[in-house]
Design an enzyme around this catalytic site. Structure first.
Site, mmCIF file in Angstrom:
data_model
loop_
_atom_site.group_PDB
_atom_site.id
_atom_site.type_symbol
_atom_site.label_atom_id
_atom_site.label_comp_id
_atom_site.label_asym_id
_atom_site.label_seq_id
_atom_site.Cartn_x
_atom_site.Cartn_y
_atom_site.Cartn_z
ATOM 1 N N ASN A 1 70.105 24.067 40.303
ATOM 2 C CA ASN A 1 69.310 25.237 39.916
ATOM 3 C C ASN A 1 68.235 25.464 40.988
ATOM 4 O O ASN A 1 67.310 24.667 41.112
ATOM 5 C CB ASN A 1 68.676 24.949 38.550
ATOM 6 C CG ASN A 1 67.768 26.062 38.059
ATOM 7 O OD1 ASN A 1 67.400 26.951 38.819
ATOM 8 N ND2 ASN A 1 67.406 25.993 36.792
ATOM 9 N N CYS B 1 62.466 31.887 37.506
ATOM 10 C CA CYS B 1 63.875 32.069 37.890
ATOM 11 C C CYS B 1 64.332 33.524 37.789
ATOM 12 O O CYS B 1 65.415 33.869 38.247
ATOM 13 C CB CYS B 1 64.776 31.179 37.040
ATOM 14 S SG CYS B 1 64.309 29.452 37.113
ATOM 15 N N HIS C 1 71.690 33.840 36.837
ATOM 16 C CA HIS C 1 70.886 32.736 37.358
ATOM 17 C C HIS C 1 71.643 31.430 37.087
ATOM 18 O O HIS C 1 72.114 31.182 35.978
ATOM 19 C CB HIS C 1 69.529 32.740 36.664
ATOM 20 C CG HIS C 1 68.771 31.467 36.862
ATOM 21 N ND1 HIS C 1 68.607 30.893 38.107
ATOM 22 C CD2 HIS C 1 68.148 30.641 35.978
ATOM 23 C CE1 HIS C 1 67.909 29.783 37.974
ATOM 24 N NE2 HIS C 1 67.625 29.604 36.702
HETATM 25 N N1 ACO Z 1 71.179 11.158 32.530
HETATM 26 C C1 ACO Z 1 71.507 10.426 31.465
HETATM 27 N N2 ACO Z 1 70.963 10.604 30.251
HETATM 28 C C2 ACO Z 1 70.055 11.568 30.118
HETATM 29 C C3 ACO Z 1 69.659 12.398 31.197
HETATM 30 C C4 ACO Z 1 70.252 12.155 32.445
HETATM 31 N N3 ACO Z 1 69.964 12.881 33.535
HETATM 32 N N4 ACO Z 1 68.762 13.276 30.744
HETATM 33 C C5 ACO Z 1 68.572 13.037 29.445
HETATM 34 N N5 ACO Z 1 69.350 12.013 29.063
HETATM 35 C C6 ACO Z 1 69.461 11.396 27.750
HETATM 36 C C7 ACO Z 1 68.220 11.594 26.913
HETATM 37 O O1 ACO Z 1 67.243 10.628 27.233
HETATM 38 C C8 ACO Z 1 68.759 11.454 25.529
HETATM 39 O O2 ACO Z 1 68.902 10.070 25.257
HETATM 40 P P1 ACO Z 1 68.618 9.509 23.777
HETATM 41 O O3 ACO Z 1 69.615 10.165 22.902
HETATM 42 O O4 ACO Z 1 68.827 8.032 23.962
HETATM 43 O O5 ACO Z 1 67.197 9.896 23.464
HETATM 44 C C9 ACO Z 1 70.155 12.049 25.627
HETATM 45 O O6 ACO Z 1 70.504 12.056 27.015
HETATM 46 C C10 ACO Z 1 70.240 13.460 25.101
HETATM 47 O O7 ACO Z 1 69.141 14.185 25.626
HETATM 48 P P2 ACO Z 1 68.981 15.707 25.367
HETATM 49 O O8 ACO Z 1 67.743 16.210 26.049
HETATM 50 O O9 ACO Z 1 69.117 15.971 23.900
HETATM 51 O O10 ACO Z 1 70.243 16.238 26.157
HETATM 52 P P3 ACO Z 1 71.000 17.591 25.991
HETATM 53 O O11 ACO Z 1 72.358 17.328 25.483
HETATM 54 O O12 ACO Z 1 70.156 18.611 25.309
HETATM 55 O O13 ACO Z 1 71.157 18.025 27.518
HETATM 56 C C11 ACO Z 1 70.145 19.587 29.038
HETATM 57 C C12 ACO Z 1 70.003 18.247 28.314
HETATM 58 C C13 ACO Z 1 71.354 19.518 29.947
HETATM 59 C C14 ACO Z 1 68.906 19.833 29.861
HETATM 60 C C15 ACO Z 1 70.340 20.677 27.962
HETATM 61 O O14 ACO Z 1 69.306 20.648 27.010
HETATM 62 C C16 ACO Z 1 70.398 22.035 28.547
HETATM 63 O O15 ACO Z 1 71.414 22.433 29.077
HETATM 64 N N6 ACO Z 1 69.310 22.800 28.436
HETATM 65 C C17 ACO Z 1 69.160 24.067 29.073
HETATM 66 C C18 ACO Z 1 67.985 23.974 29.976
HETATM 67 C C19 ACO Z 1 68.289 24.286 31.393
HETATM 68 O O16 ACO Z 1 69.354 24.638 31.798
HETATM 69 N N7 ACO Z 1 67.251 24.213 32.183
HETATM 70 C C20 ACO Z 1 67.346 24.570 33.570
HETATM 71 C C21 ACO Z 1 66.032 24.961 34.090
HETATM 72 S S1 ACO Z 1 65.387 26.291 33.209
HETATM 73 C C22 ACO Z 1 65.858 27.718 33.893
HETATM 74 O O17 ACO Z 1 66.354 27.744 34.956
HETATM 75 C C23 ACO Z 1 65.647 28.950 33.111
#
Ligand code: ACO
Length: 330
Positions: A287, A118, A257
């Site tokens: 993204n 990215c 980004h």
């Molecule tokens: N819909 C519903 N529930 C979901 C989804 C979804 N799409 N995805 C995960 N969950 C659930 C999980 O299974 C988990 O359930 P559980 O508690 O029963 O086990 C719960 O939601 C929480 O999951 P987490 O992974 O802890 O969710 P989090 O609050 O961390 O959010 C996210 C996930 C949005 C990806 C967050 O970690 C984040 O913003 N990370 C940054 C990473 C990012 O932006 N990546 C983009 C690509 S990388 C780049 O471009 C550099």
């Protein structure tokens, strides 16, 4: 190296026709909801290629628009660089060479890809800038293009909701003194490789079982990526402001980004950016990896004024990250 000022002469973008909303994902049977996705990422929809559409197809269409916007023709382009980690071919040829052929550029100009995930657009901009400054090339076509939809497991709700496909293009060339790209700093920390990756290279070659187990798709530790992203963003903004002797109030727009709206909100609050300084279109496109920064530049091009100071700030797998300061010259 001479003192040429190098900046953006033209911009263009292309996203595929097929729009997929969060509700569409639910209709496809994914265990998620519009509320969950929007609240945690800011994404409402993304655009996805058709089965036969490739990264070079998107890049080609974005390139034509950038060339037109620069009031040039493809005959004026003397180098092509494509930032992508989702090339048309797994090993070779490069997507840039394919784009050269699509553009019907029959001259043997250099064309190559840059793989910095990215962060690719920031890296590529800097490479092109230096080739122009050195006097070797005049008008360089710089593309950020990715088709992540063909590299994600559409049954994995933790990754598939995040990504979309697209391509952004700029023509980089000489601009009037003291405008254009004023500052660039690029960074990498390879110790973070495992938190965001797609296997299937020499470390874990593509075998039948490997593919059957879907091991070649994108894997991400979302929480660690969040922590790393906000850390490196802080570092790069501080470096830029210190090195350029600027304050945040001097900055017209901050273009990061488009990974996740929560990351952008965190940065806005931590840095005390004003809301209208931080540009975003993640709601529409998701993204789009290396394409995300040029997609923002194209969408907000109409509101930039000559002399605006614009920070570009990319971060991605590797971990890699980069920051550019542009004084808008168009
Ligand atoms: N819909 C519903 N529930 C979901 C989804 C979804 N799409 N995805 C995960 N969950 C659930 C999980 O299974 C988990 O359930 P559980 O508690 O029963 O086990 C719960 O939601 C929480 O999951 P987490 O992974 O802890 O969710 P989090 O609050 O961390 O959010 C996210 C996930 C949005 C990806 C967050 O970690 C984040 O913003 N990370 C940054 C990473 C990012 O932006 N990546 C983009 C690509 S990388 C780049 O471009 C550099």
């Amino acid at each position: 190296m001479n003192n040429k000022s190098v900046g953006i002469l033209g911009i263009g973008k292309y996203v595929p026709e097929k729009k997929v909303t969060n509700d569409d994902l639910v209709s496809m049977g994914l265990d998620t909801s519009d509320e969950w996705i929007f609240e945690r990422t800011g994404i409402r929809s993304r655009y996805i290629v058709s089965e036969n559409e490739t990264t070079s197809d998107l890049a080609y269409k974005a390139a034509l628009k950038a060339v037109k916007d620069a009031s040039l023709t493809v005959d004026d382009i003397d180098m092509i660089i494509v930032a992508t980690t989702t090339p048309d071919y797994r090993l070779f040829p490069s997507t840039a060479a394919v784009v050269q052929n699509l553009l019907k550029i029959n001259r043997p100009i250099p064309a190559f890809d840059v793989a910095a995930a990215c962060s690719g657009f920031s890296y590529t901009l800097s490479i092109a800038e230096n080739y122009i400054k050195s006097g070797h090339y005049k008008n360089v076509l710089v593309l950020g293009a990715d088709v992540l939809s063909k590299n994600i497991d559409w049954t994995d709700r933790t990754t598939c909701v995040l990504f979309g496909d697209g391509a952004g293009a700029v023509i980089l060339g000489e601009v009037e003194p003291e405008y254009g790209i004023l500052y660039t700093k690029l960074y990498a920390d390879g110790s973070c490789a495992e938190i965001l990756k797609a296997d299937g290279g020499t470390k874990s070659p593509l075998t039948e079982g490997f593919v059957r187990d879907k091991s070649h798709f994108i894997k991400m530790n979302g929480r660690l990526v969040f922590k790393e992203a906000v850390k490196v963003i802080d570092m790069s903004i501080k470096d830029l402001l210190d090195d350029c002797c600027l304050n945040l109030s001097d900055i017209s727009y901050y273009v990061a980004h488009q990974a996740n709206m929560r990351i952008l909100d965190y940065v806005r609050q931590k840095q005390a950016f004003k809301t209208n300084q931080v540009l975003s279109n993640i709601d529409k496109y998701g993204n789009t990896s290396a394409a995300s920064i040029p997609l923002v530049l194209d969408d907000f091009n109409h509101q930039f004024k000559k002399g605006d100071y614009i920070i570009l700030n990319a971060f991605g797998a590797g971990f890699t990250w980069g920051v550019n300061l542009i004084r808008w010259s168009k």
